[in-house]
Design an enzyme around this catalytic site. Sequence first.
Site, PDB file in Angstrom:
ATOM      1  N   LYS A  10       3.792 -12.634  -3.537  1.00 19.40           N
ATOM      2  CA  LYS A  10       4.170 -11.208  -3.467  1.00 19.40           C
ATOM      3  C   LYS A  10       4.544 -10.623  -4.837  1.00 19.40           C
ATOM      4  O   LYS A  10       4.716 -11.370  -5.815  1.00 19.40           O
ATOM      5  CB  LYS A  10       5.333 -11.074  -2.481  1.00 19.40           C
ATOM      6  CG  LYS A  10       4.954 -11.467  -1.050  1.00 19.40           C
ATOM      7  CD  LYS A  10       6.098 -11.157  -0.079  1.00 19.40           C
ATOM      8  CE  LYS A  10       5.734 -11.534   1.345  1.00 19.40           C
ATOM      9  NZ  LYS A  10       6.802 -11.144   2.300  1.00 19.40           N
ATOM     10  N   TYR A  50       0.229  -5.322   7.824  1.00 19.78           N
ATOM     11  CA  TYR A  50       1.533  -5.515   8.476  1.00 19.78           C
ATOM     12  C   TYR A  50       1.685  -4.654   9.732  1.00 19.78           C
ATOM     13  O   TYR A  50       2.818  -4.368  10.135  1.00 19.78           O
ATOM     14  CB  TYR A  50       2.657  -5.224   7.482  1.00 19.78           C
ATOM     15  CG  TYR A  50       2.964  -6.382   6.544  1.00 19.78           C
ATOM     16  CD1 TYR A  50       3.415  -7.609   7.041  1.00 19.78           C
ATOM     17  CD2 TYR A  50       2.824  -6.252   5.163  1.00 19.78           C
ATOM     18  CE1 TYR A  50       3.711  -8.664   6.199  1.00 19.78           C
ATOM     19  CE2 TYR A  50       3.125  -7.314   4.307  1.00 19.78           C
ATOM     20  CZ  TYR A  50       3.567  -8.515   4.844  1.00 19.78           C
ATOM     21  OH  TYR A  50       3.874  -9.566   4.021  1.00 19.78           O
ATOM     22  N   ASN A 113      10.723 -11.743  -0.925  1.00 19.96           N
ATOM     23  CA  ASN A 113      10.885 -13.179  -0.628  1.00 19.96           C
ATOM     24  C   ASN A 113       9.709 -14.017  -1.135  1.00 19.96           C
ATOM     25  O   ASN A 113       9.427 -15.094  -0.621  1.00 19.96           O
ATOM     26  CB  ASN A 113      11.163 -13.394   0.866  1.00 19.96           C
ATOM     27  CG  ASN A 113      10.007 -12.975   1.762  1.00 19.96           C
ATOM     28  OD1 ASN A 113       9.017 -12.431   1.290  1.00 19.96           O
ATOM     29  ND2 ASN A 113      10.122 -13.241   3.044  1.00 19.96           N
ATOM     30  N   HIS A 116       4.234 -15.007   1.511  1.00 19.73           N
ATOM     31  CA  HIS A 116       3.973 -14.837   2.950  1.00 19.73           C
ATOM     32  C   HIS A 116       3.055 -15.970   3.380  1.00 19.73           C
ATOM     33  O   HIS A 116       2.182 -16.387   2.626  1.00 19.73           O
ATOM     34  CB  HIS A 116       3.262 -13.496   3.209  1.00 19.73           C
ATOM     35  CG  HIS A 116       2.616 -13.414   4.569  1.00 19.73           C
ATOM     36  ND1 HIS A 116       3.319 -13.045   5.686  1.00 19.73           N
ATOM     37  CD2 HIS A 116       1.360 -13.702   4.984  1.00 19.73           C
ATOM     38  CE1 HIS A 116       2.504 -13.112   6.746  1.00 19.73           C
ATOM     39  NE2 HIS A 116       1.314 -13.493   6.336  1.00 19.73           N
ATOM     40  N   GLU A 127      -5.836 -13.062   9.443  1.00 18.99           N
ATOM     41  CA  GLU A 127      -5.366 -12.708   8.099  1.00 18.99           C
ATOM     42  C   GLU A 127      -6.347 -13.173   7.014  1.00 18.99           C
ATOM     43  O   GLU A 127      -6.553 -12.468   6.019  1.00 18.99           O
ATOM     44  CB  GLU A 127      -3.974 -13.303   7.865  1.00 18.99           C
ATOM     45  CG  GLU A 127      -2.916 -12.655   8.748  1.00 18.99           C
ATOM     46  CD  GLU A 127      -1.516 -13.213   8.532  1.00 18.99           C
ATOM     47  OE1 GLU A 127      -0.602 -12.752   9.218  1.00 18.99           O
ATOM     48  OE2 GLU A 127      -1.339 -14.106   7.681  1.00 18.99           O
TER      49      GLU A 127
END
Length: 139
Positions: A10, A50, A113, A116, A127
């Site tokens: 990320k 998302y 964070n 993913h 995905e």
Amino acid sequence: MEEQTLSIIKPDATKRSITGKINNIIEEAGLKIVAQKRIHLTREQAEKFYSVHAEKPFFKDLVNYMISGPIVVQVLQASNAVSLYRSVMGATNPEEAKSGTIRAEFAKSLEANSVHGSDSDENANIEISFFFKAEEIVG
Ligand code: CMP
């Protein structure tokens, strides 16, 4: 049968140039990086990726965060890739992540964070095909 999962490094991690450190943990854990590219999501792509979280209170912030910088999308392969990568990442909330996991080591917050990973085999397939064509994945 080898299994595949989708990983995203990320924006908080690409900004700090720690994609190599994260890839090192991934490879040391026995996950093979069989596809990888650095991209910058559009708002539309982030909202679509998302979309399961569209009704959540954190959705707008999550989308804004995911388009705040480049990301690295990857396909990881191992016999148990989905569950293995989830244990390598650690808990979603870095405060709960076990030491030695990517999130315990690098994550800044619940939102930033660092990584993913797909949460099931079914979602992994969805995905992976969101970002990669079959010929871009080289096992
Ligand atoms: P990820 O695995 O990418 O899936 C959804 C993301 O939403 C999650 O990691 C977190 O980065 C982010 N997020 C932000 N707030 C929350 C929250 N309260 N609960 C779960 N995920 C959250």
